[in-house]
Write an enzyme that holds these catalytic residues in place. Structure first.
Site, PDB file in Angstrom:
ATOM      1  N   HIS A   1     -28.572  -1.092 -22.694  1.00  8.69           N
ATOM      2  CA  HIS A   1     -28.525   0.341 -23.012  1.00  8.69           C
ATOM      3  C   HIS A   1     -27.102   0.919 -23.067  1.00  8.69           C
ATOM      4  CE1 HIS A   1     -32.874   0.414 -22.035  1.00  8.69           C
ATOM      5  NE2 HIS A   1     -32.590  -0.104 -20.858  1.00  8.69           N
TER       6      HIS A   1
HETATM    7  O1  RIB Z   1     -33.251   4.238 -19.490  1.00  7.53           O
HETATM    8  C1  RIB Z   1     -32.084   3.458 -19.427  1.00  7.53           C
HETATM    9  C2  RIB Z   1     -31.003   4.184 -18.697  1.00  7.53           C
HETATM   10  O2  RIB Z   1     -31.422   4.430 -17.352  1.00  7.53           O
HETATM   11  C3  RIB Z   1     -29.707   3.369 -18.567  1.00  7.53           C
HETATM   12  O3  RIB Z   1     -28.605   4.225 -18.524  1.00  7.53           O
HETATM   13  C4  RIB Z   1     -29.868   2.682 -17.243  1.00  7.53           C
HETATM   14  O4  RIB Z   1     -28.605   2.377 -16.633  1.00  7.53           O
HETATM   15  C5  RIB Z   1     -30.557   3.763 -16.448  1.00  7.53           C
HETATM   16  O5  RIB Z   1     -29.569   4.670 -15.971  1.00  7.53           O
END
Ligand code: RIB
Ligand code: CA
Length: 312
Positions: free
Chosen positions: A242
């Site tokens: 992500h």
């Molecule tokens: O949903 C994914 C996000 O939530 C990413 O930033 C992960 O690190 C968590 O913070």
């Protein structure tokens, strides 16, 4: 032109890799400071993990600040089930020696933006938007100083990963997200629609590991650990990486494409709390406030990541 950025983060293995990518790219990115926020794990751990990552990159000169320890108006929801008890499970990394800055992260964001020329600072939130919203609420004058907010959060076609309708960062602090999305600063959104197309396949993980460096091995161990949740839930062939989408965008924006649309946040219904209601098909006349990404050149992204991590 080099981006002068503040990274706001809740490390988190993927946050860690996003920070490493930024620190490995000094020609494109100047990291002014890192502010920790409660999210994946409580603030004490996110503030500790941010320093562990800076030291892993050999950058104990980076200033790390602790920000808010809970959302603006809701109880904190954490994600140890994804990131492990420390938030950085996987690699064995030493506790940080570098100190935390005394100043509160929100005050640091306000002061840094107040001292800057208009449109010269990029904010890179990788976790819940509590610190950013608190800064904008306390000091509305700083919004015009922001060049761009490039954040990981939300979802449209992918819908939710923590509830059926909400992505974790937005869900943890929907009020904060609403403040940020209405503030008027230019926003680029890296939603699950993009990050779920950026999976750490075994080959991509092997490429990290074959760097044969401390950083390459640590990153491979991070992604080995945090892929369990997504592989089990989605049957995917690896973890969606992500947060590094945010820093990769600053280096090679052409890896991504999307639409400039209206995005609003559900803040009242518990059923859909934290949903990013994205007008992808332009069916309303609500103001277009966000560049919402939908596509990624996934192999180009991983090639960039691997090439840059080799530098550390
Ligand atoms: O949903 C994914 C996000 O939530 C990413 O930033 C992960 O690190 C968590 O913070
Ligand atoms: Ca994060």
């Amino acid at each position: 032109m080099t981006r002068r950025i503040i990274i706001d983060t809740d490390p988190g293995q993927d946050d860690a890799i996003a920070i490493l990518l930024a620190l490995a790219s000094p020609d494109e990115i100047e990291v002014l400071g890192i502010t920790a926020v409660a999210g994946n794990v409580p603030l004490e751990l996110t503030a500790k993990n941010a320093r562990i990552i800076c030291e892993l990159a050999g950058r104990d000169d980076i200033k790390v600040y602790a920000g808010c320890d809970k959302p603006l108006g809701r109880a904190l929801v954490t994600a140890e089930h994804v990131h492990g008890q420390t938030g950085l499970n996987g690699p064995r990394l030493p506790d940080p020696k570098m100190p935390l800055q005394d100043q509160h992260g929100v005050d640091y964001i306000i002061d840094t933006l107040r001292d800057a020329e208009p449109g010269t600072i990029t904010l890179c939130p990788l976790g819940p938007l509590t610190n950013i919203a608190a800064a904008f609420t306390r000091a509305p004058d700083i919004v015009e100083k922001v060049r761009e907010i490039v954040l990981m959060g939300g979802a449209y076609f992918e819908v939710g990963n923590i509830t059926p309708t909400a992505e974790f960062n937005i869900y943890v602090d929907p009020q904060a997200a609403d403040i940020v999305f209405r503030a008027g600063a230019p926003i680029v959104v890296m939603p699950l629609d993009v990050t779920h197309k950026a999976l750490v396949t075994p080959e991509r993980n092997a490429a990290f590991r074959s760097l044969g460096t401390k950083v390459g091995t640590a990153v491979a161990n991070m992604t080995d650990f945090f892929e369990r949740f997504d592989k089990e839930k989605y049957g995917s062939e690896g973890a969606p990486l992500h947060d590094p989408c945010v820093t990769a965008y600053l280096i090679r924006p052409e890896l991504f494409s999307g639409r400039h649309i209206n995005v609003e946040i559900e803040t009242s219904s518990e059923l859909t709390m934290g949903m990013t209601v994205a007008d992808w098909w332009g069916v309303t006349d609500r103001p277009r406030n966000a560049m919402f990404m939908g596509r990624i050149d996934a192999q180009g992204y991983f090639d960039l990541l691997t090439e840059r991590l080799a530098r550390l």
